[in-house]
Scaffold this motif. Structure first.
Motif, PDB file in Angstrom:
ATOM      1  N   LYS A   6       0.834  -1.214   0.000  1.00 40.94           N
ATOM      2  CA  LYS A   6       0.000   0.000   0.000  1.00 40.94           C
ATOM      3  C   LYS A   6       0.868   1.264   0.000  1.00 40.94           C
ATOM      4  CE  LYS A   6      -3.980   2.017   2.289  1.00 40.94           C
ATOM      5  NZ  LYS A   6      -4.895   1.981   3.427  1.00 40.94           N
ATOM      6  N   MET A   7       1.891   1.242   0.853  1.00 41.20           N
ATOM      7  CA  MET A   7       2.788   2.411   0.942  1.00 41.20           C
ATOM      8  C   MET A   7       3.542   2.596  -0.368  1.00 41.20           C
ATOM      9  SD  MET A   7       3.544   4.590   3.539  1.00 41.20           S
ATOM     10  CE  MET A   7       3.210   5.892   2.393  1.00 41.20           C
ATOM     11  N   TRP A   8       4.021   1.490  -0.925  1.00 41.80           N
ATOM     12  CA  TRP A   8       4.756   1.564  -2.193  1.00 41.80           C
ATOM     13  C   TRP A   8       3.866   2.159  -3.294  1.00 41.80           C
ATOM     14  CZ3 TRP A   8       3.410  -0.803  -6.838  1.00 41.80           C
ATOM     15  CH2 TRP A   8       4.293  -0.529  -7.883  1.00 41.80           C
ATOM     16  N   LYS A   9       2.644   1.630  -3.388  1.00 42.48           N
ATOM     17  CA  LYS A   9       1.738   2.075  -4.450  1.00 42.48           C
ATOM     18  C   LYS A   9       1.490   3.587  -4.351  1.00 42.48           C
ATOM     19  CE  LYS A   9      -2.390   0.282  -6.729  1.00 42.48           C
ATOM     20  NZ  LYS A   9      -3.375   1.330  -6.835  1.00 42.48           N
ATOM     21  N   ALA A  10       1.256   4.051  -3.119  1.00 41.55           N
ATOM     22  CA  ALA A  10       0.951   5.471  -2.920  1.00 41.55           C
ATOM     23  C   ALA A  10       2.174   6.350  -3.212  1.00 41.55           C
ATOM     24  CB  ALA A  10       0.453   5.697  -1.491  1.00 41.55           C
ATOM     25  N   HIS A  54      11.184  17.147  -6.553  1.00 39.66           N
ATOM     26  CA  HIS A  54      10.288  16.463  -5.610  1.00 39.66           C
ATOM     27  C   HIS A  54      10.095  15.002  -6.035  1.00 39.66           C
ATOM     28  CE1 HIS A  54       8.163  20.526  -4.465  1.00 39.66           C
ATOM     29  NE2 HIS A  54       9.426  20.474  -4.099  1.00 39.66           N
ATOM     30  N   ALA A  55       9.839  14.827  -7.332  1.00 39.82           N
ATOM     31  CA  ALA A  55       9.636  13.464  -7.861  1.00 39.82           C
ATOM     32  C   ALA A  55      10.864  12.605  -7.580  1.00 39.82           C
ATOM     33  CB  ALA A  55       9.354  13.521  -9.363  1.00 39.82           C
ATOM     34  N   MET A  56      12.053  13.169  -7.796  1.00 39.99           N
ATOM     35  CA  MET A  56      13.278  12.389  -7.633  1.00 39.99           C
ATOM     36  C   MET A  56      13.575  12.062  -6.173  1.00 39.99           C
ATOM     37  SD  MET A  56      14.037  11.522 -10.554  1.00 39.99           S
ATOM     38  CE  MET A  56      15.485  10.571 -10.064  1.00 39.99           C
ATOM     39  N   ARG A  57      13.159  12.945  -5.277  1.00 40.19           N
ATOM     40  CA  ARG A  57      13.322  12.632  -3.844  1.00 40.19           C
ATOM     41  C   ARG A  57      12.570  11.347  -3.509  1.00 40.19           C
ATOM     42  NH1 ARG A  57      14.398  16.385   0.716  1.00 40.19           N
ATOM     43  NH2 ARG A  57      15.361  18.185  -0.248  1.00 40.19           N
ATOM     44  N   ILE A  58      11.339  11.268  -4.013  1.00 35.16           N
ATOM     45  CA  ILE A  58      10.510  10.092  -3.712  1.00 35.16           C
ATOM     46  C   ILE A  58      11.031   8.872  -4.476  1.00 35.16           C
ATOM     47  CG2 ILE A  58       8.154   9.179  -3.732  1.00 35.16           C
ATOM     48  CD1 ILE A  58       7.231  12.186  -3.721  1.00 35.16           C
ATOM     49  N   TYR A  59      11.412   9.102  -5.710  1.00 38.00           N
ATOM     50  CA  TYR A  59      11.987   8.037  -6.550  1.00 38.00           C
ATOM     51  C   TYR A  59      13.172   7.404  -5.813  1.00 38.00           C
ATOM     52  CZ  TYR A  59      14.020   6.221 -10.997  1.00 38.00           C
ATOM     53  OH  TYR A  59      14.533   5.445 -12.010  1.00 38.00           O
ATOM     54  N   ASN A  60      14.080   8.248  -5.329  1.00 33.31           N
ATOM     55  CA  ASN A  60      15.272   7.751  -4.631  1.00 33.31           C
ATOM     56  C   ASN A  60      14.906   7.020  -3.343  1.00 33.31           C
ATOM     57  OD1 ASN A  60      16.920   8.824  -6.582  1.00 33.31           O
ATOM     58  ND2 ASN A  60      17.272  10.744  -5.487  1.00 33.31           N
ATOM     59  N   TYR A  61      13.913   7.565  -2.650  1.00 30.77           N
ATOM     60  CA  TYR A  61      13.513   6.942  -1.382  1.00 30.77           C
ATOM     61  C   TYR A  61      12.954   5.538  -1.616  1.00 30.77           C
ATOM     62  CZ  TYR A  61      11.197   6.045   3.029  1.00 30.77           C
ATOM     63  OH  TYR A  61      10.794   5.462   4.216  1.00 30.77           O
ATOM     64  N   ILE A  62      12.133   5.393  -2.644  1.00 27.45           N
ATOM     65  CA  ILE A  62      11.561   4.069  -2.965  1.00 27.45           C
ATOM     66  C   ILE A  62      12.703   3.069  -3.207  1.00 27.45           C
ATOM     67  CG2 ILE A  62      10.244   2.773  -4.709  1.00 27.45           C
ATOM     68  CD1 ILE A  62       8.459   5.303  -5.033  1.00 27.45           C
ATOM     69  N   GLU A  64      15.820   3.377  -2.116  1.00 28.93           N
ATOM     70  CA  GLU A  64      16.564   3.173  -0.862  1.00 28.93           C
ATOM     71  C   GLU A  64      15.904   2.119   0.025  1.00 28.93           C
ATOM     72  OE1 GLU A  64      18.329   7.658  -0.437  1.00 28.93           O
ATOM     73  OE2 GLU A  64      17.008   6.934   1.140  1.00 28.93           O
ATOM     74  N   ARG A  65      14.587   2.026  -0.106  1.00 23.25           N
ATOM     75  CA  ARG A  65      13.877   1.025   0.704  1.00 23.25           C
ATOM     76  C   ARG A  65      13.911  -0.361   0.072  1.00 23.25           C
ATOM     77  NH1 ARG A  65      10.427   2.811   4.939  1.00 23.25           N
ATOM     78  NH2 ARG A  65       9.924   0.605   5.034  1.00 23.25           N
ATOM     79  N   GLY A  66      14.570  -0.442  -1.066  1.00 23.21           N
ATOM     80  CA  GLY A  66      14.729  -1.751  -1.710  1.00 23.21           C
ATOM     81  C   GLY A  66      13.613  -2.096  -2.675  1.00 23.21           C
ATOM     82  N   ASN A  67      12.748  -1.102  -2.953  1.00 18.88           N
ATOM     83  CA  ASN A  67      11.645  -1.346  -3.894  1.00 18.88           C
ATOM     84  C   ASN A  67      12.004  -0.806  -5.271  1.00 18.88           C
ATOM     85  OD1 ASN A  67      10.345  -0.973  -1.049  1.00 18.88           O
ATOM     86  ND2 ASN A  67       8.838  -2.089  -2.250  1.00 18.88           N
ATOM     87  N   ARG A  68      11.162  -1.137  -6.228  1.00 15.60           N
ATOM     88  CA  ARG A  68      11.383  -0.670  -7.585  1.00 15.60           C
ATOM     89  C   ARG A  68      10.361   0.408  -7.939  1.00 15.60           C
ATOM     90  NH1 ARG A  68      11.248  -4.318 -13.130  1.00 15.60           N
ATOM     91  NH2 ARG A  68      10.987  -2.533 -14.502  1.00 15.60           N
ATOM     92  N   VAL A  69      10.819   1.418  -8.676  1.00 16.03           N
ATOM     93  CA  VAL A  69       9.905   2.469  -9.144  1.00 16.03           C
ATOM     94  C   VAL A  69       9.266   2.000 -10.450  1.00 16.03           C
ATOM     95  CG1 VAL A  69       9.751   4.846 -10.018  1.00 16.03           C
ATOM     96  CG2 VAL A  69      11.291   4.304  -8.109  1.00 16.03           C
TER      97      VAL A  69
END
Ligand code: FEO
Length: 165
Positions: A6-10, A54-62, A64-69
């Protein structure tokens, strides 16, 4: 630790919203330039750049958490507005919409006790206060100006002084 589905999707969707915001502001910059308001156009170009950040901050965070964008389709922005007043009114309303999206992300993070994402999102919560305030300030200035009068040209010069993001 991986993000929940859910968190990833959002968050993944928020990457799209930030890029869509950038696209919208870039479209507004093109319109403003066509209206012979290069200062306002420059201001909007800078805003468009900020949205990509802003988009890239979130992109990088995803990541960093080991998920894929997963990049989602971006809607084509509007092309025409009545005048510069309408451009900034719509922008302000758009920022309020984005604030709602960020608040929703925080709600998910809190509900899931995802403290790392809550802390990450704090920056965006503060940023949205600033974003709304920035657009509100321009709207306030515009409220004193009738489109087409020389005061608009003065304001255009001021707007062109926005520093690079
Ligand atoms: Fe990325 Fe203007 O909110």
């Amino acid at each position: 630790m991986l993000l929940s589905d859910k968190m990833w999707k959002a968050l993944n969707e928020q990457v799209k919203w930030e890029l869509e915001s950038s696209y919208m502001y870039l479209g507004m910059a093109a319109y403003l330039n066509d209206c012979s308001l290069p200062g306002f156009a420059q201001w909007m170009r800078e805003q468009a750049k900020e949205e990509v950040e802003h988009a890239m901050r979130i992109y990088n965070y995803i990541e960093e958490r080991g998920n894929r964008v997963e990049l989602l389709p971006i809607a084509a922005p509007a092309k025409e507005w009545a005048d510069v007043h309408e451009v900034f009114q719509k922008s302000f309303e758009h920022e309020q919409f984005v604030t709602g999206l960020i608040n929703n992300l925080v709600d998910i993070a809190v509900a899931e006790k995802d403290h790392a994402t809550s802390v990450f999102l704090n920056w965006f919560v503060t940023e949205q206060v600033e974003e709304e305030d920035t657009f509100r300030a321009v709207l306030d200035k515009l409220s004193f100006v009738k489109p087409g009068c020389s005061a608009l040209l003065f304001l255009d010069k001021q707007m062109g002084k926005r520093e690079e993001a």
